[in-house]
Design an enzyme around this catalytic site. Structure first.
Site, PDB file in Angstrom:
ATOM      1  N   SER A 279       0.694  -1.164   0.082  1.00  0.00           N
ATOM      2  CA  SER A 279       0.047   0.004   0.100  1.00  0.00           C
ATOM      3  C   SER A 279       0.765   1.197   0.256  1.00  0.00           C
ATOM      4  O   SER A 279       0.171   2.463  -0.101  1.00  0.00           O
ATOM      5  CB  SER A 279      -1.098  -0.006   1.397  1.00  0.00           C
ATOM      6  OG  SER A 279      -2.062  -0.724   0.735  1.00  0.00           O
TER       7      SER A 279
ATOM      8  N   TYR B 163     -11.003   2.021   4.800  1.00  0.00           N
ATOM      9  CA  TYR B 163      -9.765   1.820   3.842  1.00  0.00           C
ATOM     10  C   TYR B 163     -10.426   0.718   3.041  1.00  0.00           C
ATOM     11  O   TYR B 163     -10.763  -0.192   3.110  1.00  0.00           O
ATOM     12  CB  TYR B 163      -8.788   1.188   4.708  1.00  0.00           C
ATOM     13  CG  TYR B 163      -7.605   1.370   4.179  1.00  0.00           C
ATOM     14  CD1 TYR B 163      -6.483   2.303   4.075  1.00  0.00           C
ATOM     15  CD2 TYR B 163      -7.173   0.128   3.304  1.00  0.00           C
ATOM     16  CE1 TYR B 163      -5.239   2.220   3.612  1.00  0.00           C
ATOM     17  CE2 TYR B 163      -5.887   0.169   2.888  1.00  0.00           C
ATOM     18  CZ  TYR B 163      -4.874   1.203   2.804  1.00  0.00           C
ATOM     19  OH  TYR B 163      -3.766   0.910   2.088  1.00  0.00           O
ATOM     20  N   SER B 164     -10.237   1.335   1.591  1.00  0.00           N
ATOM     21  CA  SER B 164     -10.626   0.460   0.544  1.00  0.00           C
ATOM     22  C   SER B 164      -9.654   0.672  -0.566  1.00  0.00           C
ATOM     23  O   SER B 164      -9.501   1.748  -1.001  1.00  0.00           O
ATOM     24  CB  SER B 164     -12.169   1.011  -0.021  1.00  0.00           C
ATOM     25  OG  SER B 164     -12.516   0.373  -1.086  1.00  0.00           O
ATOM     26  N   ASN B 165      -9.133  -0.790  -1.107  1.00  0.00           N
ATOM     27  CA  ASN B 165      -8.188  -0.510  -2.131  1.00  0.00           C
ATOM     28  C   ASN B 165      -9.167  -0.221  -3.399  1.00  0.00           C
ATOM     29  O   ASN B 165      -8.213   0.420  -4.271  1.00  0.00           O
ATOM     30  CB  ASN B 165      -7.614  -1.817  -2.175  1.00  0.00           C
ATOM     31  CG  ASN B 165      -6.772  -2.454  -1.133  1.00  0.00           C
ATOM     32  OD1 ASN B 165      -5.674  -1.843  -0.748  1.00  0.00           O
ATOM     33  ND2 ASN B 165      -7.369  -3.488  -0.565  1.00  0.00           N
TER      34      ASN B 165
ATOM     35  N   ALA C  29     -22.030  -4.077   8.089  1.00  0.00           N
ATOM     36  CA  ALA C  29     -22.526  -3.311   9.010  1.00  0.00           C
ATOM     37  C   ALA C  29     -22.583  -4.189  10.425  1.00  0.00           C
ATOM     38  O   ALA C  29     -22.618  -3.771  11.757  1.00  0.00           O
ATOM     39  CB  ALA C  29     -23.740  -2.556   9.042  1.00  0.00           C
TER      40      ALA C  29
ATOM     41  N   GLY D 205       2.956  -0.481   4.022  1.00  0.00           N
ATOM     42  CA  GLY D 205       2.251  -1.549   3.108  1.00  0.00           C
ATOM     43  C   GLY D 205       2.669  -2.903   3.181  1.00  0.00           C
ATOM     44  O   GLY D 205       3.724  -3.279   3.963  1.00  0.00           O
TER      45      GLY D 205
END
Length: 412
Positions: free
Chosen positions: A108, A214-216, A167, A356
């Site tokens: 990352s 957090y999303s790639n 959720a 990362g």
């Protein structure tokens, strides 16, 4: 790495391991090495390019090896000059230590490079930071409230294509990234559009701009933005804007390239098959499953050059660098801005960082705000599904940061 990268290698300001690290981090450092490795293979062998007078750094590297990592390469630039060293082994079953400037998969850390290119396009007026992404990429039917800024700061609400929690706390899988299935499938090529469509087939995490997660996938979309507005590939723009101007000859954006060119330490993945433990060298893999969220290869020297130049104001105008360093309130203790974390150490020092990881490789990249002091490192290890000694990795990172940025003062 599991679904993304080791986003924050140390504990946050309240002493908790960041959620992104727990869920998608690289901390799967095995307690023991592959059975049968000869004793010389696990002994630390520190070396420096500039001198042998930094025992505190050598000891900090040793801590990773003692905790089960196979090898470490470390580089610092500070008021004492440049220091580089390595510890452990470059390959299981061999005595040779990792090269002090070998190549490795940075995971990352790629996001900071990607964010920098996007912000350069913003500086040129080619992209609008608060423009709707759907206006540039209409083919995906994205929520028109999602802006370029939201992609870079992880506030879009777009599901993480490498897997996420809903959720109710239930894990929703995404693309393959672990266990025997991934090992057997690790040379498969994924197209960026395929990853985005996978993510969009899942419910959004939240309405755009209302929370942080957090999303790639945000950074895959950022890659597609770069390609759409420039008419060039992501790798070409990275070369033209960052790698070539800074002389980062050891850095590549491989996209589908499976080889690590040049000297490198090896990474491993362990899984169970028919009741037996198998350990596989996974240094070679096709990183298209993570795409521009984590597919780059670099060296400790190149990461130093990049991060020092970025923080020193050589890559972005001051106003956009300030935007990059401004954490979104919803990121809470993670303090995430636009492609990097802002970390206030308990000794009173503020550092910018983005760590990362990809299976078997963990990367550290830290700098003071003026770019005058940097720490870059790669840790190679045997990865596995249960993340065998995940608790020791952030502790060792914290010790290393303590030594370099806090002069050995205790950190909470």
């Amino acid at each position: 790495m599991t679904s993304s990268a080791m986003t924050s290698g140390t504990k946050n300001s309240k002493g908790r391991m960041p959620q992104a690290f727990r869920r998608v981090g690289v901390a799967a450092v095995a307690v023991t090495l592959l059975a049968g490795v000869a004793a010389p293979g696990v002994a630390t062998a520190a070396d420096t390019e500039v001198g042998r007078d930094r025992p505190e750094l050598q000891e900090a590297m040793q801590a990773f090896v003692d905790s089960g990592s196979t090898g470490v390469q470390l580089r610092v630039h500070d008021q004492r000059g440049e220091w580089a060293g390595s510890a452990g082994v470059r390959k299981l079953g061999e005595a040779a230590k990792p090269p002090t400037n070998g190549r490795f998969r940075v995971g990352s850390v790629t996001k900071t490079f990607t964010a920098t290119v996007v912000l350069q396009l913003v500086a040129e007026g080619t992209l609008g930071l608060d423009s709707t992404v759907a206006g540039y990429l209409p083919q995906f039917g994205l929520d028109r409230r999602i802006t370029v800024r939201m992609l870079l700061q992880h506030t879009s609400g777009v599901f993480n294509h490498t897997g996420d929690f809903d959720a109710d706390g239930k894990y929703v899988p995404g693309v393959l990234w672990r266990d025997k299935e991934w090992v057997n499938y690790r040379f498969h090529t994924y197209e960026p559009e395929e990853l985005v469509r996978l993510a969009l087939s899942k419910p959004a995490k939240f309405e755009p701009g209302t929370n942080w997660s957090y999303s790639n996938t945000n950074y895959v979309l950022a890659r597609l933005l770069i390609e759409k507005v420039t008419g060039h590939s992501y790798a070409e723009e990275m070369q033209r804007r960052i790698l070539r101007p800074l002389g980062l000859s050891g850095t590549v954006a491989p996209t589908t390239q499976s080889e690590i060119p040049g000297p490198h330490a090896h990474a491993y993945y362990r899984y169970e098959e028919a009741g037996q433990q198998k350990t596989v060298d996974v240094s070679r893999q096709n990183p298209s499953w993570i795409s521009s969220g984590g597919d780059m290869i670099s060296t400790t020297q190149d990461l130093h050059k990049f991060f020092s130049a970025l923080q020193g104001g050589r890559l972005l105008p001051a106003a956009l660098l300030a935007e990059m360093r401004t954490p979104h309130p919803k990121s809470g203790d993670y303090r995430y801005g636009l492609g990097l974390f802002v970390q206030d150490l308990s000794c009173g020092v503020t550092v910018l960082q983005h760590n990362g990881g990809v299976q078997g490789y963990g990367t550290l990249m830290y700098s003071t705000p003026d770019g005058s002091k940097t720490l870059t490192a790669s840790v190679n290890y045997v990865d596995d599904v249960p993340m065998s000694v995940a608790g020791t990795f952030p502790k060792n990172v914290q010790r290393l940061i303590d030594v370099e940025f806090c002069g050995g003062q205790p950190m909470d």
